[in-house]
Scaffold this motif. Structure first.
Motif, mmCIF file in Angstrom:
data_model
loop_
_atom_site.group_PDB
_atom_site.id
_atom_site.type_symbol
_atom_site.label_atom_id
_atom_site.label_comp_id
_atom_site.label_asym_id
_atom_site.label_seq_id
_atom_site.Cartn_x
_atom_site.Cartn_y
_atom_site.Cartn_z
ATOM 1 N N LYS A 10 0.923 -1.282 0.260
ATOM 2 C CA LYS A 10 -0.245 0.155 -0.171
ATOM 3 C C LYS A 10 1.322 1.031 -0.015
ATOM 4 N N SER A 11 2.103 0.969 0.198
ATOM 5 C CA SER A 11 2.416 1.772 0.287
ATOM 6 C C SER A 11 3.386 3.107 -0.910
ATOM 7 N N LEU A 12 3.110 1.906 -2.096
ATOM 8 C CA LEU A 12 3.742 1.958 -3.171
ATOM 9 C C LEU A 12 3.109 3.093 -3.789
ATOM 10 N N ASN A 13 3.525 4.051 -4.280
ATOM 11 C CA ASN A 13 2.731 5.082 -5.053
ATOM 12 C C ASN A 13 3.375 5.158 -6.179
ATOM 13 N N VAL A 14 2.366 5.284 -6.903
ATOM 14 C CA VAL A 14 2.450 5.587 -8.494
ATOM 15 C C VAL A 14 1.676 6.413 -9.604
ATOM 16 N N VAL A 15 2.231 7.578 -10.574
ATOM 17 C CA VAL A 15 1.545 8.225 -10.945
ATOM 18 C C VAL A 15 1.879 8.468 -12.143
ATOM 19 N N VAL A 16 1.123 8.388 -13.357
ATOM 20 C CA VAL A 16 1.476 8.345 -14.091
ATOM 21 C C VAL A 16 0.554 9.508 -15.390
ATOM 22 N N TRP A 17 1.375 10.794 -15.793
ATOM 23 C CA TRP A 17 1.488 11.773 -16.176
ATOM 24 C C TRP A 17 1.169 11.375 -18.086
ATOM 25 N N SER A 18 -0.209 11.889 -18.445
ATOM 26 C CA SER A 18 -0.385 11.571 -19.546
ATOM 27 C C SER A 18 -1.637 12.240 -20.557
ATOM 28 N N LYS A 19 -1.865 11.869 -21.395
ATOM 29 C CA LYS A 19 -2.669 12.790 -22.291
ATOM 30 C C LYS A 19 -4.092 11.782 -22.883
ATOM 31 N N GLN A 62 -0.597 -5.668 -12.151
ATOM 32 C CA GLN A 62 -1.093 -5.048 -10.483
ATOM 33 C C GLN A 62 -1.112 -4.492 -10.217
ATOM 34 N N VAL A 63 -0.480 -3.536 -10.588
ATOM 35 C CA VAL A 63 0.056 -2.195 -10.125
ATOM 36 C C VAL A 63 -1.024 -0.605 -9.764
ATOM 37 N N ASP A 64 -1.311 -0.566 -8.796
ATOM 38 C CA ASP A 64 -2.458 0.495 -8.558
ATOM 39 C C ASP A 64 -1.440 1.987 -8.649
ATOM 40 N N TYR A 65 -2.390 2.139 -10.262
ATOM 41 C CA TYR A 65 -1.610 3.745 -10.067
ATOM 42 C C TYR A 65 -2.699 4.738 -10.378
ATOM 43 N N GLN A 66 -1.749 6.414 -10.491
ATOM 44 C CA GLN A 66 -3.123 7.441 -9.714
ATOM 45 C C GLN A 66 -2.571 8.449 -11.489
ATOM 46 N N THR A 67 -3.337 8.855 -11.608
ATOM 47 C CA THR A 67 -3.177 9.321 -13.563
ATOM 48 C C THR A 67 -3.436 11.133 -13.144
ATOM 49 N N ILE A 68 -2.803 11.671 -13.641
ATOM 50 C CA ILE A 68 -2.889 12.988 -14.267
ATOM 51 C C ILE A 68 -2.132 13.158 -15.461
ATOM 52 N N ASP A 69 -4.393 14.299 -16.185
ATOM 53 C CA ASP A 69 -4.080 14.266 -17.309
ATOM 54 C C ASP A 69 -3.506 15.927 -17.242
ATOM 55 N N VAL A 70 -2.820 15.194 -18.262
ATOM 56 C CA VAL A 70 -2.215 17.507 -18.728
ATOM 57 C C VAL A 70 -3.069 17.664 -20.562
ATOM 58 N N THR A 71 -3.732 17.139 -20.595
ATOM 59 C CA THR A 71 -4.923 16.805 -22.069
ATOM 60 C C THR A 71 -5.547 18.532 -21.943
ATOM 61 N N ASN A 72 -4.406 19.490 -22.170
ATOM 62 C CA ASN A 72 -5.174 21.318 -22.259
ATOM 63 C C ASN A 72 -5.486 21.556 -20.958
ATOM 64 N N HIS A 73 -4.177 20.699 -19.866
ATOM 65 C CA HIS A 73 -3.213 22.093 -18.956
ATOM 66 C C HIS A 73 -2.252 22.010 -18.542
ATOM 67 N N ASP A 74 -1.677 23.010 -19.901
ATOM 68 C CA ASP A 74 -0.236 23.342 -20.014
ATOM 69 C C ASP A 74 0.350 24.066 -18.880
ATOM 70 N N GLU A 75 -0.257 23.533 -17.364
ATOM 71 C CA GLU A 75 0.116 24.171 -15.751
ATOM 72 C C GLU A 75 0.594 22.617 -15.706
ATOM 73 N N ARG A 76 0.570 21.498 -16.133
ATOM 74 C CA ARG A 76 0.552 20.836 -15.594
ATOM 75 C C ARG A 76 1.759 20.403 -16.281
ATOM 76 N N ARG A 77 2.148 20.560 -17.788
ATOM 77 C CA ARG A 77 2.953 20.126 -18.505
ATOM 78 C C ARG A 77 4.013 20.936 -17.797
ATOM 79 N N ASP A 78 4.109 21.684 -17.206
ATOM 80 C CA ASP A 78 4.582 22.685 -16.580
ATOM 81 C C ASP A 78 5.923 22.767 -15.264
ATOM 82 N N ILE A 79 4.948 22.222 -14.272
ATOM 83 C CA ILE A 79 5.178 20.838 -13.578
ATOM 84 C C ILE A 79 6.245 19.827 -13.997
ATOM 85 N N LEU A 80 6.099 19.592 -15.033
ATOM 86 C CA LEU A 80 6.858 17.938 -15.049
ATOM 87 C C LEU A 80 8.317 18.769 -15.831
#
Length: 89
Positions: free
Chosen positions: A3-12, A29-47
């Motif tokens: 449960k302590s493993l965190n996976v985040v996928v930045w995608s569009k 079977q790896v749980d992950y969260q998604t951060i969608d950068v589609t139409n979100h340039d501010e998220r690309r700025d973070i990357l």
């Protein structure tokens, strides 16, 4: 999977490589969260601030507050970083 493993996928939307990454994680079977950068340039700025890139997919893998970003395209890069977590869990 720990449960302590965190996976985040930045995608569009419409990103073939992003879909491959998500499919690979689901097969492992790896749980992950998604951060969608589609139409979100501010998220690309973070990357750009974190990794010096604006492209996706980027996969962040972390445990116990320590994170590593996989910015290279290709499942082999993701497998290499993820392997130690899969072996210990």
């Amino acid at each position: 999977m720990s449960k302590s493993l965190n996976v985040v996928v930045w995608s569009k939307e419409g990103c073939h490589y992003c879909a491959e990454v998500k499919q690979f994680l689901e097969e492992k079977q790896v749980d992950y969260q998604t951060i969608d950068v589609t139409n979100h340039d501010e998220r690309r700025d973070i990357l750009e601030a974190k990794y010096g890139i604006r492209h996706v997919p980027v996969v962040e893998i972390g445990q116990n507050g320590m994170y590593e970003g996989v910015t290279e395209i290709g499942i082999s890069h993701l497998e290499k970083v993820l392997a130690p977590y899969l072996q210990t869990n």
